[in-house]
Design a protein around this motif. Sequence first.
Motif, short mmCIF file in Angstrom:
data_model
loop_
_atom_site.label_atom_id
_atom_site.label_comp_id
_atom_site.label_asym_id
_atom_site.label_seq_id
_atom_site.Cartn_x
_atom_site.Cartn_y
_atom_site.Cartn_z
N CYS A 167 33.03 38.73 57.36
CA CYS A 167 33.16 37.42 56.71
C CYS A 167 33.70 37.59 55.30
O CYS A 167 34.62 36.89 54.89
CB CYS A 167 31.81 36.72 56.61
N PHE A 168 33.13 38.56 54.57
CA PHE A 168 33.53 38.73 53.18
C PHE A 168 35.01 39.09 53.08
O PHE A 168 35.78 38.46 52.37
CB PHE A 168 32.65 39.81 52.52
N VAL A 169 35.37 40.11 53.87
CA VAL A 169 36.75 40.59 53.77
C VAL A 169 37.74 39.51 54.23
O VAL A 169 38.77 39.28 53.60
CB VAL A 169 36.94 41.91 54.55
N SER A 170 37.41 38.80 55.32
CA SER A 170 38.39 37.79 55.77
C SER A 170 38.45 36.64 54.78
O SER A 170 39.51 36.05 54.56
CB SER A 170 38.08 37.31 57.18
N GLY A 171 37.32 36.31 54.13
CA GLY A 171 37.34 35.26 53.09
C GLY A 171 38.25 35.64 51.95
O GLY A 171 39.10 34.87 51.52
N VAL A 172 38.08 36.88 51.48
CA VAL A 172 38.90 37.36 50.36
C VAL A 172 40.37 37.33 50.76
O VAL A 172 41.25 36.89 50.00
CB VAL A 172 38.47 38.79 49.94
N GLN A 173 40.64 37.76 51.99
CA GLN A 173 42.04 37.81 52.44
C GLN A 173 42.67 36.42 52.49
O GLN A 173 43.80 36.22 52.05
CB GLN A 173 42.13 38.46 53.82
N LEU A 174 41.90 35.46 53.04
CA LEU A 174 42.46 34.11 53.15
C LEU A 174 42.70 33.50 51.77
O LEU A 174 43.74 32.89 51.52
CB LEU A 174 41.50 33.20 53.93
N LEU A 175 41.75 33.70 50.88
CA LEU A 175 41.90 33.18 49.53
C LEU A 175 43.13 33.78 48.86
O LEU A 175 43.95 33.08 48.27
CB LEU A 175 40.63 33.51 48.71
N SER A 176 43.27 35.10 49.02
CA SER A 176 44.41 35.78 48.40
C SER A 176 45.72 35.28 48.99
O SER A 176 46.68 35.02 48.26
CB SER A 176 44.31 37.28 48.64
N LEU A 177 45.73 35.09 50.30
CA LEU A 177 46.95 34.58 50.94
C LEU A 177 47.29 33.20 50.39
O LEU A 177 48.45 32.87 50.15
CB LEU A 177 46.72 34.45 52.45
N GLY A 178 46.23 32.39 50.20
CA GLY A 178 46.43 31.05 49.67
C GLY A 178 47.07 31.08 48.30
O GLY A 178 48.04 30.35 48.03
N VAL A 179 46.56 31.94 47.43
CA VAL A 179 47.12 32.01 46.07
C VAL A 179 48.57 32.49 46.12
O VAL A 179 49.46 31.92 45.48
CB VAL A 179 46.26 32.93 45.17
N ILE A 180 48.81 33.53 46.91
CA ILE A 180 50.19 34.03 47.02
C ILE A 180 51.08 32.94 47.61
O ILE A 180 52.19 32.70 47.16
CB ILE A 180 50.23 35.32 47.86
N GLY A 181 50.55 32.23 48.62
CA GLY A 181 51.30 31.13 49.24
C GLY A 181 51.69 30.07 48.22
O GLY A 181 52.78 29.51 48.27
N GLU A 182 50.79 29.84 47.28
CA GLU A 182 51.07 28.86 46.23
C GLU A 182 52.33 29.25 45.44
O GLU A 182 53.20 28.43 45.16
CB GLU A 182 49.86 28.78 45.31
N TYR A 183 52.42 30.53 45.13
CA TYR A 183 53.61 31.00 44.40
C TYR A 183 54.85 30.94 45.28
O TYR A 183 55.93 30.56 44.83
CB TYR A 183 53.39 32.42 43.88
N VAL A 184 54.68 31.29 46.54
CA VAL A 184 55.84 31.23 47.45
C VAL A 184 56.32 29.77 47.55
O VAL A 184 57.52 29.48 47.50
CB VAL A 184 55.47 31.79 48.85
N GLY A 185 55.37 28.86 47.66
CA GLY A 185 55.71 27.44 47.72
C GLY A 185 56.46 27.00 46.48
O GLY A 185 57.42 26.23 46.55
N LYS A 186 56.03 27.51 45.35
CA LYS A 186 56.70 27.14 44.09
C LYS A 186 58.15 27.64 44.09
O LYS A 186 59.06 26.95 43.70
CB LYS A 186 55.95 27.76 42.90
N GLY A 199 43.87 43.49 41.75
CA GLY A 199 42.66 44.15 41.24
C GLY A 199 41.52 44.03 42.23
O GLY A 199 40.81 45.01 42.52
N LEU A 200 41.36 42.82 42.78
CA LEU A 200 40.28 42.58 43.73
C LEU A 200 40.49 43.44 44.98
O LEU A 200 39.55 44.05 45.52
CB LEU A 200 40.25 41.09 44.10
N GLY A 201 41.75 43.51 45.42
CA GLY A 201 42.11 44.32 46.59
C GLY A 201 41.73 45.77 46.36
O GLY A 201 41.13 46.42 47.23
N ALA A 202 42.04 46.26 45.16
CA ALA A 202 41.74 47.66 44.83
C ALA A 202 40.22 47.86 44.85
O ALA A 202 39.73 48.86 45.40
CB ALA A 202 42.31 48.00 43.46
N PHE A 203 39.49 46.90 44.30
CA PHE A 203 38.02 47.01 44.25
C PHE A 203 37.42 47.03 45.65
O PHE A 203 36.61 47.89 45.99
CB PHE A 203 37.47 45.85 43.42
N VAL A 204 37.89 46.07 46.48
CA VAL A 204 37.36 45.99 47.85
C VAL A 204 37.70 47.27 48.63
O VAL A 204 36.87 47.80 49.37
CB VAL A 204 37.89 44.72 48.58
#
Length: 326
Positions: free
Chosen positions: A286-305, A249-254
């Motif tokens: 800054c904004f876009v790279s912040g959002v991207q890193l955060l999103s990668l982190g969350v997705i990474g969390e699921y991949v780690g799981k 959703g955030l990706g679509a908004f940005v």
Amino acid sequence: MEKTIDEARDVACLYLVIPCYNEEQVLPVTAPRFLEKIKEMEGRGLISGESRILFIDDGSSDSTWSIVTALNSRDHRFQGIRQSRNRGHQNAVLAGLMEARSKADIVISVDCDGQDDFDAMDAMVDKYYDGYDVVYGVRSSRESDTFFKRFTAESFYRILNALGAETIYNHADYRLTSKRVLNAFADFHEVNLYLRGLFPLVGFPSTTVEYERHERMAGSSHYPLAKMLSLAFNGITSLSIKPIRLITGLGAFVSLVSFIGVIWVICKVASGDTVSGWASTACILCFVSGVQLLSLGVIGEYVGKIYMESKHRPRYIISDRTSGDE
Ligand code: UDP
Ligand code: MG
């Protein structure tokens, strides 16, 4: 004529499942109180004489295990298993539940520090006889907690539910479960354990019982802020994939905002008004790279799981048992 419990059905065999990690200060205080409780319930015909108190030593480095074995040699109602190393509270409870399910009709998991009101057990067992398979202990107030703990805990339940993970408000791991629930639960093989969120998924008739949560009777908490946050994060990510959807959703908004931005830039270029400023560029970057890193982190969390789940490692290893009472 009203039937007594004995006439109505067999009296249930209850096992208390009690995780202990470095609890040498607390066990000598609370163990006799657990025994008293069991005896009192047995005396009233609520539970059978085979009922037991099962301690799970979660790889303690202090004298917890020798206290458990001493309790066992004093009274056979005290039983104990010991984990090969410290695996954390959730895994210790799981080990206890799986150990108890072959012997007990009902199991109550309860902390060993006396914070969970012992007297709520009677109401839990009554609810079992009323036909409920799961009885969640729910804290009636959080007055014994600091403002900070109360605030973080309550926000946590709200966030969890908002993210689509079904959890019982103010329920921790003080809970009665019947044998058939535990047998069904044994088919849940996940390594990332968040027990309080898993039992609602198992189903069966359930209800709640309110209890007062007291101060610890001795010793100190093993749940510092970092561990609490990690449990909370594990809870969210093992029960729900909504964070990933939010990212979408955030990706679509940005993207939409960027699209509007591009049109605006084209208009500016067309009108010849192209005074370039690094500030706006830097902000967007800054904004876009912040959002991207955060999103990668969350997705990474699921991949780690997924990675951890794919290993199928054992969730607990029992290294010792107290002598049985057969
Ligand atoms: N515990 C455990 N393994 C751990 C940490 C805690 O078995 O790694 C047990 C602990 O002995 C206690 C229960 O889990 O019976 C709850 O822990 P604690 O009282 O420290 O947490 P709090 O009540 O402060 O959240
Ligand atoms: Mg505690």
